[in-house]
Scaffold this motif. Structure first.
Motif, PDB file in Angstrom:
ATOM      1  N   GLN C 340      14.787  36.230 -33.352  1.00  0.00           N
ATOM      2  CA  GLN C 340      15.007  37.026 -32.165  1.00  0.00           C
ATOM      3  C   GLN C 340      13.730  37.034 -31.330  1.00  0.00           C
ATOM      4  OE1 GLN C 340      16.140  41.336 -32.538  1.00  0.00           O
ATOM      5  NE2 GLN C 340      18.122  40.383 -32.607  1.00  0.00           N
ATOM      6  N   ASP C 341      13.891  36.954 -30.045  1.00  0.00           N
ATOM      7  CA  ASP C 341      12.770  36.979 -29.102  1.00  0.00           C
ATOM      8  C   ASP C 341      11.954  35.684 -29.089  1.00  0.00           C
ATOM      9  OD1 ASP C 341      13.407  39.563 -28.265  1.00  0.00           O
ATOM     10  OD2 ASP C 341      12.319  40.413 -29.963  1.00  0.00           O
ATOM     11  N   GLN C 343      12.152  32.972 -27.511  1.00  0.00           N
ATOM     12  CA  GLN C 343      12.921  32.361 -26.418  1.00  0.00           C
ATOM     13  C   GLN C 343      12.353  31.001 -26.033  1.00  0.00           C
ATOM     14  OE1 GLN C 343      15.665  33.472 -25.714  1.00  0.00           O
ATOM     15  NE2 GLN C 343      15.734  35.708 -25.724  1.00  0.00           N
ATOM     16  N   GLU C 369      20.434  28.288 -37.148  1.00  0.00           N
ATOM     17  CA  GLU C 369      20.581  29.734 -37.246  1.00  0.00           C
ATOM     18  C   GLU C 369      19.795  30.334 -36.091  1.00  0.00           C
ATOM     19  OE1 GLU C 369      19.821  30.881 -41.305  1.00  0.00           O
ATOM     20  OE2 GLU C 369      19.993  32.984 -40.755  1.00  0.00           O
ATOM     21  N   ILE C 370      20.513  30.808 -35.102  1.00  0.00           N
ATOM     22  CA  ILE C 370      19.871  31.129 -33.829  1.00  0.00           C
ATOM     23  C   ILE C 370      20.069  32.603 -33.481  1.00  0.00           C
ATOM     24  CG2 ILE C 370      19.636  30.401 -31.418  1.00  0.00           C
ATOM     25  CD1 ILE C 370      19.499  27.949 -33.054  1.00  0.00           C
ATOM     26  N   TYR C 371      18.974  33.293 -33.265  1.00  0.00           N
ATOM     27  CA  TYR C 371      19.044  34.711 -32.895  1.00  0.00           C
ATOM     28  C   TYR C 371      18.458  34.999 -31.508  1.00  0.00           C
ATOM     29  CZ  TYR C 371      20.083  35.316 -37.840  1.00  0.00           C
ATOM     30  OH  TYR C 371      20.659  35.226 -39.074  1.00  0.00           O
ATOM     31  N   ALA C 372      18.102  33.957 -30.782  1.00  0.00           N
ATOM     32  CA  ALA C 372      17.596  34.144 -29.419  1.00  0.00           C
ATOM     33  C   ALA C 372      18.534  33.389 -28.507  1.00  0.00           C
ATOM     34  CB  ALA C 372      16.184  33.599 -29.293  1.00  0.00           C
ATOM     35  N   ASP C 373      18.671  33.823 -27.263  1.00  0.00           N
ATOM     36  CA  ASP C 373      19.713  33.184 -26.454  1.00  0.00           C
ATOM     37  C   ASP C 373      19.212  32.090 -25.537  1.00  0.00           C
ATOM     38  OD1 ASP C 373      18.418  35.030 -24.859  1.00  0.00           O
ATOM     39  OD2 ASP C 373      20.171  35.371 -23.611  1.00  0.00           O
ATOM     40  N   ASP C 374      17.942  32.158 -25.118  1.00  0.00           N
ATOM     41  CA  ASP C 374      17.493  31.154 -24.157  1.00  0.00           C
ATOM     42  C   ASP C 374      16.898  29.974 -24.915  1.00  0.00           C
ATOM     43  OD1 ASP C 374      16.792  29.776 -21.961  1.00  0.00           O
ATOM     44  OD2 ASP C 374      15.291  31.193 -21.217  1.00  0.00           O
TER      45      ASP C 374
END
Lengths: 486, 256, 442
Positions: C340-341, C343, C369-374
């Motif tokens: 997360q974060d 990016q 395994e992706i927790y950030a969107d950009d």
């Protein structure tokens, strides 16, 4: 960069669950909890033959052992609160359940329920010619078009009716694709399943209409455990649709279904699902735990099984519609859109087991995650030694709608034959800023732009759905998007 | 219609100043060409007018039809009649042209209190306007810009211009990457869309588009400033002599 | 599934008994500064135990099967001279030799202080302050820790340290030759620590290619610290022959704006399990991880990789290719994690395999395994065979089938070998791989 980021990435707002009403129908319920007595109770209620009770009891014994070993599956990318299997009611039937010959005899309130769900039964019967079997709290309440189907030799009825009227078929095929020992939830289902749909297409028959089942959990504190069994005999064809809803409730409801499909030589089965069980509130209160085992076997050469699913509901989805490609030249397909928002968790995908020669499989999976949801694709492609010239292509794309959501891809590619050709591709990205700007420059608002882009992202999957279902799917997706990016 | 006054624009990320005081007035019915060497700020001007993220206006103003344009969201600007033909049109996989444009056209029409078009009316309009730039009518099923050739993408932009009937059309390097036949088709399309209540701002590096689309005014943008304005003959001079004579050089007393 | 340690028959028991002896002899009654380090390893190992039979991370490598052996934990007879190596070529002035994980100065040639300000030698003799040494040694990413790391730590006696100081460059590629002496069923646990300080630069080639013809078992740990703005190229070759076993952990820790490029080459072995973990823990990092595995006869190769993107604005590129023949098994499990974060991450992963026989097995598990969107992340995995069209084309030009096959297999391996930036190593690798493939297709 600046404003638009925060706007469309804004935390998911609470969305009103459209199907969250409760139907006040008198129900005939089993006492809460799970025991051998309950299993016997269900079997007795359903006036089942001895062989079926024995099968249930074997499954129950197995389930007890699994519970003792704490053998709930834990490999999925899911956080699941421990489920108290003793606090669930395993049987709940709407009380008025005579054997029905036409819709006129169904409790009007049930009809009203389905109308509110957007499933105007009578309407559908007249206009679209879709045969519908309705399962409410695990009991089949209405099957339409029985007579017309019977003319062609197609059997489409509730599972209970099939046990009574076609015991040989049920005995032969039930558990042949998903044995009662298969996995924790399949074992539970085998012990306590209450009803479901049964479908048999005789050799050479192209089923004249779409067959459709709607599932609804209604009673509080009940689990739904239905079984579907579809047998497509040589050279036959059937397209089968399944829709699911549940009312809004604060506690988790358990849904553990089993679907088995057998496709004989040159037969084709197309199975489509729109899953819209109650997903829980934005904070993750309530919602359906959806643990489903769906598997088909292409047992004869040249047969084909195709799964298409739109998964938007459930607090937890654990589901891997699979195909065993046993017959030579058989084909397996899996097309999926999984949309998660709020606190939803989905771990879904497929298994393609190649055994026969020249078998082909295609997997196309689109995951969209918003809010604080976690969305995983998990898929197995297994090429066994005997599967000469097997081919598989998988494409898994994920789109992120928020910076607190997760998108994951876990493919398993197991190859044991040197002539196999297996290709897997996956991408993860978010809706492009440039795409949104392009739409906005043409006067389209941000929400509409995201809807357009996400619909485009899912297009090839939605195109696999039968027409009337596709429209419903698109509408559903639009509602979900509106509430998650609004 | 459009009044740009002393416009200063920087890149949001690193603060680099791109436009350093642009002043320009565009009236209805006029065609303005903005020329200039690479990196002079032409595309930045187009982007800022359309409202693309990533730029900061540090000084100056843009008044469009008497109101502050910079205050409006990009889709609001579009509905108010500002159209940008993109230098690099964006692909929208899976989104059909028909679906995309119908939403665009109807949101613009709604804003103008015009009747929303039915599917039939819309398809008829689409067919009619596609002919303008000789786009294959089968395009309505194709995904927006996906798999379009370079020339098709540019024609598609002009086609959308025709569909949306803006009052201010900004064409950003619409001629780049076009062969001579495609250039002619695009130019004819643009010319047929000229009218007394519509203004054009044509951004281009080369003069050749202006052989077909005759501008009323030509402005030369160098290093973020308009350094020269004139009539159509200015474009020919640039074609002939290049931009160097306009650039401040070390021997040039202006910068000394 | 925690093993009962009271149970003397448990797999872990013999290791714990041996560990107690090692720990006692290492300190010899007084501290060597590493006893707490060892003890921490012992505690983690005994609480975790070896991977249970159905552990997801060991799904295709039921490692306990290989551990049911009476191991010897002692070093054997040393080497009086350096065995030859196909991979090394002439010995220059940058050559460190370790036997059973212990640095041997007499066999090594290390540049003197005037030429190289850094340090190449035994960890125990390093001038680096003990607390800094320990902090490097103790750098663990809990997401990727295994019982084998802990076991290695609990047995720690000494190891090799390569220290490239700030703003310093290794003038030549450093070769590390890792030898194993011991008698049959030796279980050795070497450890290498590479610290490339900020703005430094170097290339290191880590060789495990000497085949002593006896059964060996190495549980190796390599830790690499790449300081901010540093650039490190690291190559590891494993080719110890059909009786060798390797459990290997590579932990790479990167600071901001650093670049780390690695290439993992596995050409033989009875069992090879490598866990290659990268933690770009600063903005602006570039991570290139590449590898090639050739699994022949009944080799079992299991490559796990993990890029743990903890910070924004980083790039990772991953390419692993494999050729699997005979009755061999290969596993590729590549995981890309974007926290997360973190990016604006661009992460690419590709795994390509050719399976040559119906008795060979390939298990590929590329994971995102992706927790950030950009982010822009993608992976691809293919498993197939030699392109029959290309085969036909070559044969229609008069080329013999076996030659054509070999040519195409070489071409398949070529792009990943081309990513080796040390010219002499790359050329030797290309030759060796070609030769092995000739045997395979001949």
């Amino acid at each position: 960069m600046s404003s638009s980021d925060t706007k469309y990435l804004r935390e998911v707002e609470s969305s009103e669950y459209e199907h969250g009403f409760f139907t006040d129908i008198e129900a005939d319920k089993a006492p809460v909890g799970l025991s051998e007595e309950i299993v016997r109770f269900i079997s007795k209620k359903k006036e089942e033959p001895e062989w079926l009770l024995e099968w249930r009891l074997k499954a129950f014994k197995r389930f007890e052992a699994l519970v003792d070993e704490h053998a709930t599956p834990e490999w999925a990318h899911l956080t699941i609160k421990e489920i108290d299997f003793q606090s669930i009611c395993y049987y709940s039937a709407p009380i008025q359940r005579p054997s029905l010959d036409s819709l006129d005899e169904v409790d009007p309130q049930i009809i009203e329920t389905f109308n509110r769900l957007g499933i105007p039964l009578a309407e559908q019967q007249r206009l679209t010619g879709v045969a519908v079997d309705v399962i409410m709290d695990s009991v089949s309440v209405a099957t339409t078009f029985k007579a017309e189907l019977a003319e062609k030799g197609v059997i489409f009825c509730s599972f209970s009716d099939a046990v009574r009227d076609h015991p040989d078929l049920v005995k032969k095929y039930m558990g042949s694709v998903v044995p009662y020992t298969d996995n924790f939830y399949a074992t539970l289902n085998s012990a306590v399943f209450s009803d479901g749909s049964f479908c048999y297409i005789p050799p050479g028959v192209h089923c004249p209409m779409e067959l459709s089942t709607y599932f609804r959990i209604n009673e509080a504190g009940t689990g739904q455990f239905e079984r579907t069994l579809i047998i497509a005999d040589e050279g036959s064809y059937v397209s089968y649709l399944e829709g699911c809803t549940a009312p809004q409730r604060d506690e988790h409801q358990l849904h553990a279904a089993v679907v088995e499909i057998i496709a004989h030589k040159d037969a084709e089965v197309k199975y489509s699902t729109i899953q819209n069980w109650y997903p829980g509130s934005e904070e993750g209160v309530g919602g359906v735990y959806n643990f489903v085992t769906k598997r088909g076997i292409c047992s004869g050469s040249g047969s084909k099984i195709s799964w298409t699913q739109l998964e938007t509901g459930s607090a937890i989805t654990w589901k891997y519609p699979s195909v065993i490609l046993k017959g030579d030249n058989s084909i397996g397909e899996f097309y999926s859109v999984a949309f998660t928002k709020g606190r939803q968790q989905a771990d879904t995908g497929t298994k393609m087991i190649h055994i026969g020669k020249n078998t082909r499989s295609t997997i196309i999976s689109k995951g969209i995650s918003g809010g604080r949801s976690q969305n995983s694709y998990r898929g197995l492609v297994k090429i066994q030694k005997s599967a000469t010239n097997a081919r598989n292509f998988s494409q898994c794309d994920s789109m992120l709608l928020g910076d607190r959501s997760g998108a994951h891809t876990f493919p398993y590619l197991e190859i044991q034959n040197s002539t196999a050709q297996v290709e897997h591709e996956a991408t993860t990205s978010r809706v492009g800023e440039d795409q949104i700007f392009y739409c906005k420059q043409r006067g389209i608002s941000e929400i509409d732009a995201i809807k357009l882009i996400v619909n485009g992202f899912c297009k090839e999957i939605l195109a696999q759905l039968p027409m009337e279902f596709a429209v419903e799917a698109q509408k559903l997706l639009a509602i979900e998007l509106e509430s998650s990016v609004g | 219609m459009l009044e740009i006054k002393n416009l200063h624009v920087s890149i949001e990320d690193d603060g680099t100043e791109i436009l350093k005081g642009v002043t320009l007035t565009v009236n209805a019915g006029e065609v303005h060409a903005i020329m200039g060497p690479n990196g002079s700020g032409k595309s930045t001007l187009a982007s800022v007018l359309a409202g693309r993220d990533g730029y900061v206006v540090t000084e100056g103003s843009v008044i469009y039809k008497g109101v502050d344009l910079l205050d409006m969201a990009p889709d609001k600007r579009a509905r108010e009649g500002v159209f940008l033909a993109f230098q690099y049109p964006v692909e929208l996989p899976g989104v059909s042209m028909a679906n995309f444009l119908r939403q665009a056209v109807n949101s613009v029409r709604e804003h103008r209190n015009q009747k929303v078009l039915s599917a039939m009316e819309f398809l008829k309009l689409m067919k009619e306007k596609a002919q303008l730039v000789q786009l294959d009518p089968s395009l309505k099923q194709r995904a927006v810009n996906e798999g379009f050739s370079g020339g098709e993408k540019k024609r598609n932009e002009i086609f959308q211009l025709a569909m949306l009937e803006p009052t201010l059309a900004i064409l950003d390097e619409t001629d780049s990457g076009l062969d001579i036949d495609a250039l002619r088709v695009v130019s004819e399309g643009i010319n047929s869309l000229r009218s007394s209540d519509r203004a054009f701002v044509i951004i281009t590096h080369y003069q050749r588009l202006l052989d077909y689309v005759i501008p009323d005014f030509v402005h030369v943008l160098v290093d973020g400033r308009i350094v020269e304005s004139g009539g159509k003959e200015l474009a020919l001079k640039l074609e002939d002599q290049g931009y160097d004579w306009l650039k401040p050089t070390e021997s040039d007393p202006i910068t000394a | 599934m925690i093993p009962s340690l009271d149970d003397n028959n448990s797999l872990e028991a013999q290791f714990l008994v041996a560990q107690a002896l090692v720990a006692a002899s290492a300190t010899n009654g007084q501290t060597d500064g590493f006893d707490a380090f060892r003890e921490a390893g012992r505690i983690r190992f005994s609480s975790q135990g070896f991977p249970a039979p159905r552990t997801e991370l060991w799904k295709y490598t039921p490692v306990r099967r290989w551990l049911k052996t009476d191991f010897s934990f002692d070093s054997g007879v040393g080497f009086s001279e350096l065995p030859s190596s196909e991979y090394r070529g002439d010995i220059g002035s940058y050559h460190a030799v370790c036997v059973d994980g212990i640095f041997i100065p007499s066999l090594s040639s290390i540049p003197d202080k005037d030429e190289f300000e850094g340090y190449i030698g035994a960890i125990s003799k390093a001038k680096m302050p003990l607390d800094r040494l320990l902090s490097h040694l103790e750098t663990i990413n809990p997401r990727t820790e295994t019982a084998f790391d802990a076991l290695n730590q609990s047995f720690f006696q000494d190891g090799l340290l390569v220290h490239i100081p700030h703003d310093t460059e290794l003038a030549e590629p450093l070769y590390i030759t890792n030898l194993v002496t011991s008698g049959s069923n030796a279980f050795m646990q070497p450890r290498t620590l590479i610290v490339a300080e900020s703005a430094s630069k170097g290339a290191i080639i880590d060789l495990r290619d000497h085949d002593s013809g006896i059964t060996t078992f190495e549980n190796s740990v390599t830790q690499i610290h790449v300081g901010s703005g540093a650039q490190l190229d690291y190559y590891h070759v494993f080719d110890r022959g059909p009786l060798s076993h390797l459990i290997r952990k590579l932990n790479v820790y990167q600071e901001a704006d650093s670049t780390c490029s690695t290439n993992e080459l596995i050409l033989s072995g009875a069992l090879v399990r490598t866990d290659l973990n990268f933690l770009p823990d600063g903005e602006g990092c570039t991570t290139n991880l590449n590898g090639f595995y050739l699994a022949q006869s009944d080799t079992h190769i299991d490559v796990h990789t993990m890029v743990d993107h903890a910070k924004p604005d980083c790039v990772s590129n991953e390419l692993f290719k494999g050729i699997i023949g005979d009755t061999a098994t290969a596993v590729f499990n590549g995981r890309v994690l974007v926290r997360q974060d973190a990016q604006r991450i661009n992460a690419y992963q590709s795994n390509r395999n050719i399976v040559l026989s119906d008795t060979a097995k390939m298990f590929s598990k590329p994971e995102l395994e992706i927790y950030a969107d950009d982010v822009k992340c993608s992976h691809g995995a293919t498993t197939g065979q030699i392109d029959s069209e290309a085969m036909f084309y070559l044969r229609s030009r008069g080329i013999k089938e076996s030659v054509a096959r070999n040519l195409l297999l070489q071409a398949f391996a070529a792009d990943v070998l081309a990513l080796v930036s040390v010219d002499s190593l790359r050329e030797r690798l290309q030759e060796i791989v070609a030769e092995r493939l000739r045997k395979q297709s001949g």
